[in-house]
Design an enzyme around this catalytic site. Structure first.
Site, mmCIF file in Angstrom:
data_model
loop_
_atom_site.group_PDB
_atom_site.id
_atom_site.type_symbol
_atom_site.label_atom_id
_atom_site.label_comp_id
_atom_site.label_asym_id
_atom_site.label_seq_id
_atom_site.Cartn_x
_atom_site.Cartn_y
_atom_site.Cartn_z
ATOM 1 C CD GLN A 58 -3.128 -0.801 0.321
ATOM 2 O OE1 GLN A 58 -3.150 0.189 -0.406
ATOM 3 N NE2 GLN A 58 -4.094 -1.696 0.326
ATOM 4 C CD GLU A 110 0.551 -12.084 -3.976
ATOM 5 O OE1 GLU A 110 0.717 -11.843 -5.189
ATOM 6 O OE2 GLU A 110 -0.349 -11.569 -3.281
ATOM 7 C CG ASP A 161 -6.152 -6.594 0.046
ATOM 8 O OD1 ASP A 161 -6.856 -5.845 -0.668
ATOM 9 O OD2 ASP A 161 -5.086 -6.226 0.573
ATOM 10 C CB CYS A 189 -8.828 -0.454 -4.289
ATOM 11 S SG CYS A 189 -8.248 -1.557 -5.601
ATOM 12 C CD GLU A 232 -8.121 -0.462 -0.432
ATOM 13 O OE1 GLU A 232 -7.585 -1.563 -0.563
ATOM 14 O OE2 GLU A 232 -7.827 0.524 -1.134
#
Length: 315
Positions: A58, A110, A161, A189, A232
């Site tokens: 971020q 991930e 996320d 987002c 967000e």
């Protein structure tokens, strides 16, 4: 030069990356360090993070602390849960949550190999031992993980996320099938990109979407991008109790403005059945539409009969 506005913003590193053309954003080419440090380091909530050139982190560190503190508050009421951190990046959410002693374990997923290496190193740097990071696409990794989880009575919370486009539909299907997951925290987002995920989480059980649906209970905006129209949004989902369908309808309408609520709650089977009915008989409508609109559409036979009666009266 070292003079003028911004002179204090000295870069830590300079990398070179060669791409075959301007649109080759998915091309896997290595970064070449030309000068400076190999990694940059950021501090969030007292935790130190290593960040590689192609790893997601971020950009607004202060607002990130607000975001991660909020997530921590949302899970503190659960005893000894396992956290599945989907699209975990460099492990920022999982490692900051690991400071919460009530968490049993955190599993991060991930697809970026370098980000996973950073996450593993960040766990070592901060002496965090109850985290595990797995490299791979969530739609490929989650099925086996969730299969293990269905044999246990462990309470599981999913933290999603995803990038701007949202998660692959298969990820939502796997989450729906795992009954141990009673709560989801979805961080977006871009709500437009997340819309399909939100709908699939809320749809009724069907052949494509197994398991009880979720419903949104809370939506909290976090201003990650000051002085812009973007923010967000953290959406909390919980499994739908059988008697809460009407509440679901109201919440969905309020949060995402869906007008065809009956089609949404009815699931894919209902929607397909409605479509087939309309294709075979365009003058017929479903019972749901009758109850909603409080009117009945005439069939072709009724309309012909009505026309004959009108002609006779005229004569």
């Amino acid at each position: 030069t070292n003079e003028g506005p911004g002179s204090h913003c000295v870069p830590n590193s300079l990398y070179w990356q060669t791409l075959s053309n301007r649109t080759a954003i998915k091309e896997k080419t290595k970064y070449e360090l030309l000068m400076g440090e190999q990694y940059i380091y950021e501090q969030l909530l007292g935790v130190r993070f290593r960040v590689s050139p192609d790893a997601f982190f971020q950009v607004n560190s202060k607002a990130s602390e607000v975001l991660y503190s909020l997530i921590n508050e949302l899970i503190t009421s659960h005893e000894q849960p396992i956290i599945y951190d989907i699209c975990c990046g460099t492990g920022t959410i999982g490692i900051t949550l690991a400071k919460n002693s009530s968490i049993s374990k955190i599993v991060g997923v991930e697809m970026s190999q370098q980000a996973v290496e950073d996450a593993k190193q960040n766990a070592i740097i901060n002496n965090v031992t109850n985290v595990e990071f797995i490299c791979g696409k969530a739609e490929d990794v989650l099925p086996s993980l969730m299969q293990e989880m269905t044999t246990k009575e462990q309470n599981v919370i999913g933290i999603l996320d995803p990038p701007r486009g949202g998660l692959h539909p298969k990820v939502i299907q796997v989450i729906r099938k795992c009954r141990n997951i009673q709560k989801l925290i979805y961080i977006s987002c871009n709500l437009d990109g997340a819309m399909n995920n939100i709908l699939d989480l809320c749809r009724a059980k069907s052949n494509r979407l197994k398991g009880p649906p979720f419903y949104p209970v809370k939506a909290i905006p976090v201003d990650m991008f000051p002085h812009t129209k973007h923010c967000e949004v953290v959406i909390v989902f919980e499994r739908i109790p059988p008697r809460a369908i009407e509440t679901v309808r109201e919440n969905v309408v309020k949060m995402i403005g869906i007008e065809q609520v009956d089609e949404l709650i009815g699931g894919d089977e209902s929607a397909n059945k409605t479509k087939e009915t309309q294709e075979t008989d365009p003058y017929r409508i479903t019972e749901t539409q009758e109850s909603d609109d409080d009117k009945i559409t005439e069939t072709s036979e009724t309309r012909e009969s009505h026309s004959v009666e009108t002609a006779e009266k005229s004569s």
